[in-house]
Every structure is written in structure tokens, then in C-alpha cells.
Design a protein around this motif. Structure first.
Motif, PDB file in Angstrom:
ATOM      1  N   ILE A 150       3.694  -1.140   0.051  1.00 17.78           N
ATOM      2  CA  ILE A 150       5.411  -1.431   0.157  1.00 17.78           C
ATOM      3  C   ILE A 150       6.117  -0.212  -0.222  1.00 17.78           C
ATOM      4  O   ILE A 150       6.930   0.160   0.241  1.00 17.78           O
ATOM      5  N   ARG A 151       5.275   0.207  -1.268  1.00 14.56           N
ATOM      6  CA  ARG A 151       6.017   1.548  -1.792  1.00 14.56           C
ATOM      7  C   ARG A 151       5.937   2.690  -0.876  1.00 14.56           C
ATOM      8  O   ARG A 151       6.860   3.520  -0.549  1.00 14.56           O
ATOM      9  N   CYS A 152       4.923   2.735  -0.032  1.00 10.01           N
ATOM     10  CA  CYS A 152       4.699   3.718   1.136  1.00 10.01           C
ATOM     11  C   CYS A 152       5.804   3.678   2.235  1.00 10.01           C
ATOM     12  O   CYS A 152       6.045   4.762   2.529  1.00 10.01           O
ATOM     13  N   ARG A 153       6.192   2.279   2.510  1.00 13.72           N
ATOM     14  CA  ARG A 153       7.161   2.062   3.537  1.00 13.72           C
ATOM     15  C   ARG A 153       8.340   2.052   2.675  1.00 13.72           C
ATOM     16  O   ARG A 153       9.311   2.157   3.568  1.00 13.72           O
ATOM     17  N   TYR A 154       8.403   1.989   1.665  1.00 14.57           N
ATOM     18  CA  TYR A 154      10.099   1.962   1.058  1.00 14.57           C
ATOM     19  C   TYR A 154       9.947   2.825  -0.186  1.00 14.57           C
ATOM     20  O   TYR A 154      10.102   2.334  -1.528  1.00 14.57           O
ATOM     21  N   PRO A 155      10.020   4.357  -0.052  1.00 16.18           N
ATOM     22  CA  PRO A 155       9.839   5.052  -1.196  1.00 16.18           C
ATOM     23  C   PRO A 155      11.421   5.178  -1.822  1.00 16.18           C
ATOM     24  O   PRO A 155      11.903   6.581  -1.521  1.00 16.18           O
ATOM     25  N   ARG A 156      11.696   4.477  -2.809  1.00 13.87           N
ATOM     26  CA  ARG A 156      13.205   4.402  -3.190  1.00 13.87           C
ATOM     27  C   ARG A 156      12.765   4.361  -4.773  1.00 13.87           C
ATOM     28  O   ARG A 156      12.129   3.375  -5.263  1.00 13.87           O
ATOM     29  N   THR A 157      13.470   4.967  -5.640  1.00 10.10           N
ATOM     30  CA  THR A 157      13.451   5.120  -7.057  1.00 10.10           C
ATOM     31  C   THR A 157      14.065   3.872  -7.438  1.00 10.10           C
ATOM     32  O   THR A 157      13.970   3.506  -8.549  1.00 10.10           O
ATOM     33  N   THR A 158      14.984   3.251  -6.746  1.00 12.91           N
ATOM     34  CA  THR A 158      15.839   1.968  -6.876  1.00 12.91           C
ATOM     35  C   THR A 158      14.969   0.619  -6.764  1.00 12.91           C
ATOM     36  O   THR A 158      15.428  -0.336  -7.121  1.00 12.91           O
TER      37      THR A 158
END
Length: 259
Positions: A150-158
Motif C-alpha cells: 500500500i505504501r509503495c502505491r500511495y507514497p504520501r507522508t499524510t
């Protein structure tokens, strides 16, 4: 009967604490308690073999122990490991051991090293939501692997991730995921309250979780959506949805509920 140890005693009686832990685990065949020694220096270790990866125990602890120059250097090595914590209370230590931690009595302290065995952590092709074009990968049975996808596809600090447990007996790991910039705080609070209201001994499936969280049994429009695709999770996170990632040890994949 095992004698209880209060918190004040735990701070001054690490050996007694470690023995209490060993006795509390019982005498099941998968309870392993060993003592390792070198140059008149030794440490004790206890773990549950069915939950702990023994090869990692050898690579992470035993090989460095016998290769270390001194006992003090080995203690410093253990304390530097990223997956190690100090014993706090007997109850929390037992809970961690039931999640794959090994307990070490080392230098008058009890250390807990996360060496859990994960057999279903491979990324698989989506089996339910097949697509002709687009990503083919699906979620696995391991929450850590799924969070990586999920983080690889959604790389946002929020992106916010909160770890919880559901089921008073099963204590099934659950991750609550949302983008604090896109998601309405009232929705996040409502989801948390729904999770807190769950009163069930065993929770191991997303369909069961959905039923426990839904007050109305019949609705005109669906309030939850299941998916096994990380790309679909990222899309919904960007649209202000809250994702519940539940580890399902009896299923072939981890599913999600999107609010």
C-alpha cells in the motif's frame, strides 16, 4: 499454580520473572527453553517454535553469540537490534511471545526479540478481482507485507496507520489506514467507535467484522467495499476512505473494508 509477580517485584527480580514466564507457557511440545554458554558466560532463551522462525534465531542470536569477542559486546549487539524490546510486565511479555517473540534472559534483564514465523507472506496475483489490464498483484496474509504494498502505491507522508486488535480471545491484528489530509476526521472517529463497540471472542474474517460493525442489517446503499487489490486501496485512500486491513489466518488473502 503459577505465582503472580507484581510490577515492583518485576523490576528487581528478572530471574524470577523469566522463570515465571517459562512456567506460564506450560509443557507443550512446541515450547522450547534452552541455555547457551560460552567462556563461562551464558543466557537463557524461551520461545514457541510453532510461532517463531528458528532459522532467524540461529542467524540473529546464536551465531553472533558464539562469534562475539565478549559477553558485553553481545549484549550491546542485542540491544542494537531493531526488533528488540525490554520486558515491561508479565502479561505484555506473554502476549508478545504468543505473537512470535523470543524471550532472552541476558545480563540480568529480559529481552524480547521479534522473530515471528510467517508462512503466507508472498505477494499473489489477485484471484477474485481479475483484470485484463492493470496491476495483477493481490494482498497476502501478512499485514506487514500488505502495508508495504500500500505504501509503495500511495507514497504520501499524510498516510496514517493505527494498529489495533479485535476479538477478546483471538486478538486478531488489524490496521486502520487513512489519509489525514483527505479523510473527514468525523468519519475516522466513527470508525474507531464502531471498532470499540465490537463485543466478540473470535474475529477472523472481514465479513464477520463487517457484520459486527454494521448496526443496520439492511441498507439501500452499501457502506463497505471489499477488495484484494492494493491499487484499488490506494485509489480509495486518495478519495478520503478509511481502510481496515484485517489479518485472516484461515483465508488465502487479507481483505479490506473501505468506508
Amino acid at each position: 499454580m503459577v505465582t503472580q509477580i507484581n510490577e515492583q517485584q518485576e523490576q528487581t527480580a528478572s530471574r524470577e520473572t523469566f522463570e515465571w514466564i517459562v512456567n506460564s507457557l506450560g509443557e507443550s511440545p512446541d515450547i522450547v527453553h534452552n541455555c547457551f554458554s560460552k567462556n563461562k558466560q551464558e543466557f537463557d532463551m524461551v520461545y514457541i517454535s510453532s510461532l517463531t522462525e528458528e532459522q532467524r534465531i540461529s542467524d540473529t542470536l546464536l551465531v553472533p553469540f558464539y562469534q562475539s569477542d565478549s559477553f558485553e559486546s553481545f549484549i550491546e549487539y542485542v540491544e542494537s537490534l531493531p526488533n528488540v524490546t525490554l520486558h515491561r510486565t508479565c502479561v505484555s511479555t506473554l502476549e508478545k511471545m504468543l505473537r512470535g517473540h523470543a524471550a532472552l534472559y541476558l545480563g540480568d534483564k529480559v529481552y524480547l526479540v521479534d522473530l515471528k514465523l510467517v508462512k503466507n507472506n508472498k505477494v499473489r496475483d489477485a484471484a477474485v478481482e481479475n483484470v485484463v489490464q492493470g496491476p495483477k498483484d493481490g494482498l497476502s496474509e501478512d499485514i506487514a507485507v500488505n502495508l508495504n504494498l500500500i505504501r509503495c502505491r500511495y507514497p504520501r507522508t499524510t498516510l496514517m496507520i493505527e494498529h489495533r486488535e479485535v476479538g477478546t480471545v483471538s486478538r486478531t491484528p488489524l490496521a486502520l489506514i487513512y489519509d489525514e489530509e483527505c479523510t473527514d476526521p468525523k468519519v475516522v472517529e466513527e470508525v474507531k467507535k464502531s471498532l470499540d463497540r465490537i463485543d466478540a471472542d473470535i474475529v477472523q474474517a472481514v465479513n464477520q467484522l463487517s457484520m459486527l460493525m454494521t448496526s443496520k442489517k439492511r441498507t439501500i446503499f452499501p457502506t463497505m467495499l471489499s477488495t484484494e487489490r492494493p491499487d484499488r486501496v490506494a485509489f480509495n485512500l486518495n478519495h478520503g476512505k478509511v481502510v481496515l486491513l484485517l489479518q485472516e489466518p484461515l483465508c488465502t488473502n487479507c481483505s479490506l473494508r473501505i468506508f
